[in-house]
Structures are given as C-alpha cells and as structure tokens.
Design a protein around this motif. Structure first.
Motif, mmCIF file in Angstrom:
data_model
loop_
_atom_site.group_PDB
_atom_site.id
_atom_site.type_symbol
_atom_site.label_atom_id
_atom_site.label_comp_id
_atom_site.label_asym_id
_atom_site.label_seq_id
_atom_site.Cartn_x
_atom_site.Cartn_y
_atom_site.Cartn_z
ATOM 1 N N VAL A 1 0.848 -1.182 0.000
ATOM 2 C CA VAL A 1 0.000 0.000 0.000
ATOM 3 C C VAL A 1 0.894 1.245 0.000
ATOM 4 C CG1 VAL A 1 -0.169 0.011 2.521
ATOM 5 C CG2 VAL A 1 -1.889 1.182 1.161
ATOM 6 N N VAL A 2 0.500 2.280 -0.749
ATOM 7 C CA VAL A 2 1.265 3.521 -0.839
ATOM 8 C C VAL A 2 0.958 4.364 0.385
ATOM 9 C CG1 VAL A 2 1.705 5.608 -2.175
ATOM 10 C CG2 VAL A 2 1.264 3.441 -3.349
ATOM 11 N N ALA A 3 1.958 4.555 1.253
ATOM 12 C CA ALA A 3 1.775 5.335 2.476
ATOM 13 C C ALA A 3 2.101 6.807 2.271
ATOM 14 C CB ALA A 3 2.656 4.763 3.590
ATOM 15 N N ARG A 4 2.956 7.106 1.299
ATOM 16 C CA ARG A 4 3.339 8.500 1.046
ATOM 17 C C ARG A 4 3.804 8.643 -0.386
ATOM 18 N NH1 ARG A 4 7.946 12.140 2.182
ATOM 19 N NH2 ARG A 4 9.241 10.313 2.572
ATOM 20 N N ASP B 1 -3.273 3.824 -2.606
ATOM 21 C CA ASP B 1 -3.281 2.873 -3.723
ATOM 22 C C ASP B 1 -2.610 1.570 -3.308
ATOM 23 O OD1 ASP B 1 -4.547 4.650 -5.350
ATOM 24 O OD2 ASP B 1 -2.791 5.200 -6.531
ATOM 25 N N ILE B 2 -3.116 0.453 -3.822
ATOM 26 C CA ILE B 2 -2.522 -0.858 -3.564
ATOM 27 C C ILE B 2 -1.750 -1.281 -4.808
ATOM 28 C CG2 ILE B 2 -2.933 -3.242 -2.897
ATOM 29 C CD1 ILE B 2 -3.778 -1.264 -0.777
ATOM 30 N N LEU B 3 -0.445 -1.482 -4.662
ATOM 31 C CA LEU B 3 0.393 -1.894 -5.781
ATOM 32 C C LEU B 3 0.352 -3.415 -5.881
ATOM 33 C CD1 LEU B 3 3.442 0.469 -5.122
ATOM 34 C CD2 LEU B 3 1.337 0.925 -6.396
ATOM 35 N N LEU B 4 -0.240 -3.907 -6.972
ATOM 36 C CA LEU B 4 -0.464 -5.341 -7.126
ATOM 37 C C LEU B 4 0.634 -6.038 -7.915
ATOM 38 C CD1 LEU B 4 -4.297 -5.283 -7.897
ATOM 39 C CD2 LEU B 4 -3.181 -5.654 -5.697
ATOM 40 N N SER B 5 1.123 -5.391 -8.974
ATOM 41 C CA SER B 5 2.140 -6.037 -9.812
ATOM 42 C C SER B 5 3.067 -4.998 -10.402
ATOM 43 C CB SER B 5 1.490 -6.863 -10.928
ATOM 44 O OG SER B 5 0.909 -6.011 -11.910
ATOM 45 N N LEU B 6 4.277 -5.442 -10.696
ATOM 46 C CA LEU B 6 5.303 -4.614 -11.328
ATOM 47 C C LEU B 6 5.790 -5.339 -12.568
ATOM 48 C CD1 LEU B 6 7.308 -2.161 -11.202
ATOM 49 C CD2 LEU B 6 8.831 -3.653 -9.895
ATOM 50 N N ASN B 7 5.589 -4.728 -13.734
ATOM 51 C CA ASN B 7 5.955 -5.337 -15.015
ATOM 52 C C ASN B 7 5.382 -6.747 -15.167
ATOM 53 O OD1 ASN B 7 7.351 -3.102 -15.916
ATOM 54 N ND2 ASN B 7 9.337 -3.833 -15.227
ATOM 55 N N GLY B 8 4.134 -6.895 -14.741
ATOM 56 C CA GLY B 8 3.426 -8.151 -14.939
ATOM 57 C C GLY B 8 3.666 -9.202 -13.881
ATOM 58 N N GLN B 9 4.579 -8.959 -12.928
ATOM 59 C CA GLN B 9 4.860 -9.914 -11.860
ATOM 60 C C GLN B 9 4.291 -9.395 -10.551
ATOM 61 O OE1 GLN B 9 9.032 -10.764 -11.723
ATOM 62 N NE2 GLN B 9 9.022 -11.923 -13.629
ATOM 63 N N ALA B 10 3.607 -10.267 -9.818
ATOM 64 C CA ALA B 10 2.938 -9.873 -8.587
ATOM 65 C C ALA B 10 3.925 -9.303 -7.575
ATOM 66 C CB ALA B 10 2.187 -11.063 -7.988
ATOM 67 N N VAL B 11 3.531 -8.249 -6.866
ATOM 68 C CA VAL B 11 4.321 -7.659 -5.788
ATOM 69 C C VAL B 11 3.955 -8.385 -4.497
ATOM 70 C CG1 VAL B 11 4.749 -5.573 -4.435
ATOM 71 C CG2 VAL B 11 4.472 -5.414 -6.928
#
Length: 377
Positions: free
Chosen positions: A301-304, A320-330
């Motif tokens: 989750v983006v805290a700042r 915002d919830i960051l789910l994936s980076l370049n198609g790979q799950a975070v």
C-alpha cells in the motif's frame, strides 16, 4: 529376447560393482559440490577444505581505522542543544584517537577492496594489512549506507583478487567458510552451512537480502569473505544475531552478486544508483486487507507520495494498492524496493494498481533514488 535381458542384467551388475569400488576407494572421484576435496597426507587420503582456504585467504585483508573524537572533560547535560554548545567551547573537550578493526576483501587486482560501510564510517585514517605482511593506507572510493557496503582503494602491486561465484548458485545446506579478523586475533577461518537465503526485515539495512549462516562470525569479521568450497566469494560477512556480543550461530552476509553490482556502480559513479518511484510503500496487514476489502495481504500500500516525484507525475495516490510490477505480482514492500533497485533511471515500468474497488494500469518513468542522508550525531 532372453539373451538381451541377460546382457542388460550383466551390464547393470558390472556398473554397480564399479560404483561400489569407486565410492569405497576413491570417493573424491564422484560428483558433489560440497564434498571436501581429497588431500594426500602421510600416505592417507583425508577430507579437507584447505585448498579453498589457500585460494581465498590471501584476498582477505584486515582493516584498521582511526578517527579523532572530541571527548568532554566533564559529563554533559541531557539537553542536546546545550551539549552541542558546550562541545564548541574551547578547553571543554579533549581530542583523542578512537580505533576499530574489521575485515575486507580484495576484489580487483588493481587495488579495489570491498568491506562494510560500518567498518570505515567516519574514519579519518584507514589502514589495510594483507596476509603476506604488506600494509597500505586505503582511500575511500565510495560507500553505500543503505546496503552497508563500502569500496576502498590501495596502491600495491600483485594483489590477489578473489574469484566470484558468477552463477550465484548457492543453496540452503551448502557448506560455506567465513574468513576474517575476529577480535583482532588475526586471520581466522570458520566453517558452517547456509542456513537460509533471502533474509530481510532484520532492521539492519534499508536493502536486505541476506545469506544466513551458522559459520562463526564475531566482531572483526565484518567485511570479510564468505566463500564456498571452491574458494569463490559468495558473500560479504556483515552482521550477527547475538545477545552476548559473540557468535550464536546466526550470522548474515550480503550476497556476492548484489555486492559486485554495487561495487561496479561505486567505482563508476562514486555511489550506488538505484531505481526509485518517489513513494513510500507499506506492507498490507490483515487489518488493512479487511479495510480495503482485499482477499490477501500480498502487495504493498502507498503510504506517502513525494511531490514532483515519478509516482506523483504518473498519478499514484496515497492509499493505492500496488499489485504487480511489469506483470509480476508484488509480494510486499521489500519485494517492491528490491525489484526497483537495479532498474536504470529513465526506464519505464508498468504498475497494476487497485484503487476504489477497481484496477488501474499505469506506466511510470523510473527516477534515480536520492542519496540517503544520515542524521547528524
């Protein structure tokens, strides 16, 4: 058909007999990455790691540092501002030399030495002593406090550079050897196994991806070499978990691959360069998952969000919830930071973001992570 079966059976029997004889009389001929090489001694074959140590030990150096410290002549009051004022008064403090010791590893024949940042931090003079008796004053090329690595340069000829494990093929259970200068007694080698890989959340560094080993690591070993049974560098010994100050069988080393990458960047740029989005990620706790109606705690989750940073320019928002980076799950915040770090500034990344019950796909231009600032003492 029966004749073919008899030939097959006889062949298998002969092969098993040969394997039995070899395993009994010449076990060193059998493949096995962690079996100590055979050494002939007094007509007998014994198991020993001596060849690996003989290969790597000349590359491990002792690092001695000295820094000037202003020691108050009387106890200081608890107020920090008053302390700073009193330290500036003439005659209130006396300058003394404070010394410490550690280890380092010669990684290039042209004089570059890799060690820990905490070994040489704030030092006024850095001296390096080689196993062959030579000594030299070292110059600090650059340091990376976020990974606790530093690069030194010494001007000596015919330096024995250590070999790296280029394949980074270390496994849990592999035998490893730690070489360093514990407690200043002189170069010492200890043996153990790899207890775990990818250790993080230890609160030691910003970027953590440690090798855990039970090879004895004590004060003074910091910056020394963790090698495999072939004498190749697999890690830089960095920290221990201890309640007594001595080894309890839980030591941590920075893997050789990331260390080599930071080494090259410090030599080329004077500091480590890492990818950066200008946001502060936070792990998703079970409470946060329930609040955001998420099915799992995977992601970050983006805290700042830093103003005018890459994330802000791309429209990333707090929450915002960051789910994936370049198609790979975070997986979590550490996973996100470690995957962003090797990316070059100016490159593009694709982020999948969960916001207000729907998924967004954003493209962000990676920035260069600013230099970490340490608070003044």
């Amino acid at each position: 058909m029966r004749r073919l079966w008899l030939i097959f059976a006889q062949t298998v029997t002969v092969c098993l007999a040969v394997l039995f004889l070899v395993s009994t009389l010449r076990p060193q001929w059998l493949p096995g990455r962690d079996r100590p090489p055979a050494v002939e001694a007094a007509g007998q074959t014994i198991a020993s790691y001596a060849p690996a140590v003989a290969k790597a030990a000349p590359s491990v150096v002792n690092v001695y540092t000295r820094k000037h410290v202003d020691v108050p002549l009387v106890p200081l009051p608890p107020d920090p501002q008053l302390q700073q004022f009193l330290r500036g008064l003439p005659g209130f403090t006396q300058r003394r030399d404070s010394t410490s010791l550690g280890s380092g590893v010669i990684v290039r024949q042209d004089g570059y030495v890799l060690t820990n940042n905490h070994v040489i931090e704030s030092a006024d003079v850095i001296e390096v002593s080689l196993r062959d008796g030579r000594q030299a004053t070292a110059r600090l090329v650059g340091a990376d406090p976020e990974s606790d690595l530093a690069v030194l340069k010494i001007d000596l000829d015919k330096l024995p550079a250590i070999d790296f494990d280029a394949e980074q093929s270390l496994r849990v259970g592999d035998v490893v050897l730690a070489i360093g200068n514990p407690f200043g007694v002189g170069q010492t080698t200890t043996q153990g196994i790899v207890s775990a890989l990818g250790r993080n959340r230890l609160g030691i560094n910003t970027y953590e991806d440690f090798i855990q080993t039970d090879a004895a690591i004590n004060p003074g070993n910091s910056g020394g070499a963790l090698i495999d049974t072939q004498g190749r560098l697999v890690g830089i010994n960095t920290a221990i978990y201890s309640e007594t100050g001595g080894s309890l069988g839980i030591g941590f080393a920075i893997p050789a691959g990331p260390a080599h990458h930071i080494l090259d960047q410090i030599i080329e740029h004077g500091r480590a360069q890492r990818g950066w989005l200008g946001l502060e990620p936070q792990d998703i706790t079970p409470d946060l998952a329930r609040a955001f109606h998420l099915q799992s705690t995977r992601g970050a989750v983006v805290a700042r969000v830093l103003k005018r940073g890459p994330a802000a320019q791309a429209g990333i928002q707090v929450g915002d919830i960051l789910l994936s980076l370049n198609g790979q799950a975070v997986r979590d915040s550490f996973d996100l930071l470690n995957r962003l770090a090797p990316m070059k500034a100016g490159s593009k990344v694709r982020l999948e973001v969960w916001r207000n019950g729907r998924t967004l796909k954003l493209e962000i231009t990676v920035g260069l992570r600013p230099v970490a600032r340490r608070p003044d003492n």
